[in-house]
Scaffold this motif. Structure first.
Motif, short mmCIF file in Angstrom:
data_model
loop_
_atom_site.label_atom_id
_atom_site.label_comp_id
_atom_site.label_asym_id
_atom_site.label_seq_id
_atom_site.Cartn_x
_atom_site.Cartn_y
_atom_site.Cartn_z
N LEU A 263 0.83 -1.20 0.00
CA LEU A 263 0.00 0.00 0.00
C LEU A 263 0.86 1.26 0.00
CD1 LEU A 263 -2.79 -1.07 2.53
CD2 LEU A 263 -2.97 -0.90 0.03
N LEU A 264 1.91 1.27 0.83
CA LEU A 264 2.80 2.43 0.88
C LEU A 264 3.48 2.64 -0.47
CD1 LEU A 264 5.13 3.61 3.66
CD2 LEU A 264 6.14 3.15 1.44
N VAL A 314 19.96 3.12 0.38
CA VAL A 314 21.26 3.39 1.01
C VAL A 314 21.06 4.00 2.39
CG1 VAL A 314 23.35 4.80 0.86
CG2 VAL A 314 22.53 3.60 -1.17
N LEU A 315 20.15 4.97 2.50
CA LEU A 315 19.89 5.60 3.79
C LEU A 315 19.32 4.61 4.79
CD1 LEU A 315 18.34 9.02 2.67
CD2 LEU A 315 20.62 8.63 3.63
N SER A 316 18.40 3.76 4.34
CA SER A 316 17.79 2.81 5.27
C SER A 316 18.81 1.77 5.73
CB SER A 316 16.59 2.12 4.63
OG SER A 316 16.99 1.22 3.61
N ASP A 317 19.74 1.38 4.84
CA ASP A 317 20.81 0.46 5.25
C ASP A 317 21.74 1.13 6.26
OD1 ASP A 317 19.89 -1.61 3.70
OD2 ASP A 317 21.22 -1.21 2.01
N HIS A 318 22.05 2.40 6.02
CA HIS A 318 22.96 3.13 6.91
C HIS A 318 22.36 3.27 8.31
CE1 HIS A 318 26.10 5.94 8.09
NE2 HIS A 318 25.17 6.79 8.49
N TRP A 319 21.05 3.52 8.37
CA TRP A 319 20.38 3.71 9.65
C TRP A 319 19.81 2.41 10.22
CZ3 TRP A 319 17.49 8.32 7.07
CH2 TRP A 319 18.32 9.44 7.07
N ASN A 320 19.93 1.31 9.44
CA ASN A 320 19.33 0.03 9.84
C ASN A 320 17.84 0.21 10.19
OD1 ASN A 320 21.61 -1.47 9.47
ND2 ASN A 320 22.29 -1.34 11.60
N ASN A 321 17.16 0.97 9.36
CA ASN A 321 15.76 1.27 9.61
C ASN A 321 15.04 1.43 8.27
OD1 ASN A 321 13.27 2.92 10.19
ND2 ASN A 321 14.08 2.80 12.28
N ARG A 322 13.97 0.68 8.05
CA ARG A 322 13.19 0.78 6.82
C ARG A 322 11.99 1.72 6.98
NH1 ARG A 322 17.41 -1.45 4.73
NH2 ARG A 322 17.54 -3.72 4.73
N ARG A 323 11.35 1.65 8.14
CA ARG A 323 10.07 2.32 8.32
C ARG A 323 10.20 3.84 8.26
NH1 ARG A 323 8.14 -0.22 12.79
NH2 ARG A 323 9.31 1.18 14.14
N MET A 366 10.62 2.19 -3.19
CA MET A 366 11.47 1.01 -3.33
C MET A 366 11.66 0.28 -2.00
SD MET A 366 12.06 0.65 -6.48
CE MET A 366 13.08 -0.79 -6.22
N LEU A 367 11.51 1.00 -0.90
CA LEU A 367 11.60 0.34 0.40
C LEU A 367 10.43 -0.62 0.62
CD1 LEU A 367 12.84 3.27 2.67
CD2 LEU A 367 14.13 1.30 1.83
N GLY A 368 9.33 -0.42 -0.11
CA GLY A 368 8.23 -1.38 -0.06
C GLY A 368 8.67 -2.75 -0.56
N GLY A 434 2.41 2.90 6.71
CA GLY A 434 3.82 2.59 6.93
C GLY A 434 4.22 2.58 8.40
N LEU A 435 3.51 3.36 9.21
CA LEU A 435 3.81 3.39 10.64
C LEU A 435 3.56 2.03 11.31
CD1 LEU A 435 2.30 6.87 11.62
CD2 LEU A 435 4.73 6.28 11.39
#
Length: 447
Positions: A263-264, A314-323, A366-368, A434-435
């Protein structure tokens, strides 16, 4: 005198090579995931995506010529485009499940053959029946393109790089879309539309040969073997083809993360597609901009997506956070679309930057794919990607069609403001969905 060393049990790949000695000549021992062959296979699949995107983009350019040659109406040309969308959406949900079941070989070579046949059929269009046949054949092959490239990234590269590899595919495909229409328009000044489409078909023949010779499934390692064996170590029972596909799709749809991430991603990519392909240029025309600026806007949205698609992974990998990156990106996309719709007429020059931002923040979609792929067993990665991509195009189709039903025959800027308000609203709702995603970033982050 040399002494014999104790030998452990033969690995599954070695057993397979003993049964089929020729396999070692083609594959060698178990290939290093992420090695040279992985990049070659991934590169070929990415070329396939760029090539089929060029054919899809080219339809908008050559359709007026097809309309004249085949004596078709504008309504018939539009219907043919809709048939492609419907056929693509239907086939999309099955393509990922088939990849999960049979692997990339020979399915991707067959998919290239379908798109090639569709290109040649396009070139022979003299009637509505031929055009519809070309659209359906193209849709069948195209449904394996983007998802197939993502599947290859998940099979041939470490799991932690799945999202990045998928983002790079979208980035290169977006660049192809940004520059594809001008290039095709330039080519049509030198060759006929039939010659152009036959050229696409000839390129497809070369791709078929390359896929048949070079695209392989990776040799099974421990992780792959675990997917195909039961807890007792015996081969897992396989369901019949059709029931197995529906079982895989059902397993993905029952996964909360797959549904929420779909959905996101759907509202994000769908809004970008609707604005970049159709409504963004129309809004600019309502502001009084000339057609050249309206055309630049479409290119800027795809250029923005080319940067945003890998950036968010890249940002989500760096922060270890997808959401968090996904939610923030979708909310910023809602702001960018609102600015594009509601800024006063005197801000036309700002719209180019705003349209780039729409594409850039749409990279969050793309994070979806990343979340969905990380939320299911490895044997369902293709199915999860197909579901996300299918939802993206379904929502994109809705957001292109519904505003047209609301708008009057001669809409002004205020009319567009009312009809397109649904996009920022849907993006906010997508961010809320997404939350509730269970974050998979930490589980797949770097040690």
């Amino acid at each position: 005198m040399a002494t014999a060393t104790p030998q452990g049990p033969a690995s599954a790949p070695d057993v397979e090579y003993r049964k089929h000695p020729g396999a070692r000549m083609l594959h060698g021992p178990h290939k290093t995931i992420g090695g040279v062959e992985a990049w070659v296979v991934w590169g070929l699949c990415t070329v396939f995506v760029i090539w089929l995107f060029a054919i899809q983009t080219g339809y908008a350019v050559v359709s007026p010529e097809i309309q004249k040659t085949a004596a078709l109406s504008v309504a018939q040309i539009g219907l043919a485009g809709s048939i492609y969308t419907w056929a693509f959406a239907l086939c999309q949900f099955f393509s990922g499940a088939l990849l999960d079941r049979f692997g990339s070989r020979p399915l991707l070579a067959i998919a290239v053959a379908f798109v090639t046949a569709g290109a040649f059929l396009y070139a022979q269009t003299t009637s509505m029946a031929t055009l519809i046949a070309a659209q359906i054949v193209l849709a069948i092959g195209s449904s394996f393109g983007f998802v197939g490239a993502g599947y290859i990234g998940g099979q041939w590269f470490p799991a932690a790089r799945y999202g990045l590899m998928f983002g790079l595919v979208q980035s290169l495909a977006s660049l192809g879309s940004a520059f594809g229409q001008p290039a095709i328009s330039w080519q049509l000044t030198m060759v006929s539309w039939q010659q152009l489409l036959n050229g696409f078909g000839a390129a497809g023949v070369v791709l078929i040969v390359l896929f048949a010779l070079m695209v392989r499934n990776p040799s099974p390692g421990p992780e792959q073997l675990a997917r195909t064996t039961s807890p007792t170590g015996t081969p897992a029972a396989r369901r019949p083809l059709l029931s197995g596909i529906f079982h895989d799709l059902g397993s993905c749809f029952r996964n909360r993360n797959v549904v929420l991430s779909s959905l996101l991603a759907g509202v994000s990519f769908g809004s970008m597609l609707a604005m970049g392909v159709l409504w963004g240029p129309r809004v600019m025309e309502a502001r009084g901009a000339d057609s050249s600026l309206a055309a630049v806007l479409s290119a800027m949205s795809w250029l923005g997506l080319a940067f945003g698609a890998p950036l968010f992974n890249v940002l989500s990998d760096h922060w270890n956070n997808r959401r968090v990156p996904a939610v923030v990106g979708v909310l910023l996309q809602a702001v960018a679309i609102s600015l594009l719709i509601y800024l006063p007429k005197e801000t036309n020059s700002v719209s180019v930057v705003t349209m780039f931002a729409v594409g850039l923040f749409a990279g969050a979609h793309m994070l979806g794919f990343t979340v969905a792929g990380e939320s299911v067993p490895g044997s369902l990665v293709g199915s999860s990607a197909a579901i996300v991509n299918g939802v993206c195009f379904i929502i994109g189709g809705i957001l292109q069609a519904v505003p047209g039903r609301i708008l009057p025959d001669a809409p002004d800027l205020a009319d567009y403001g009312h009809a397109l308000l649904m996009m920022p609203i849907l993006l906010v709702l997508g961010a809320v969905a997404g939350l509730f995603i269970k974050d998979t970033g930490r589980a797949h982050g770097r040690a």
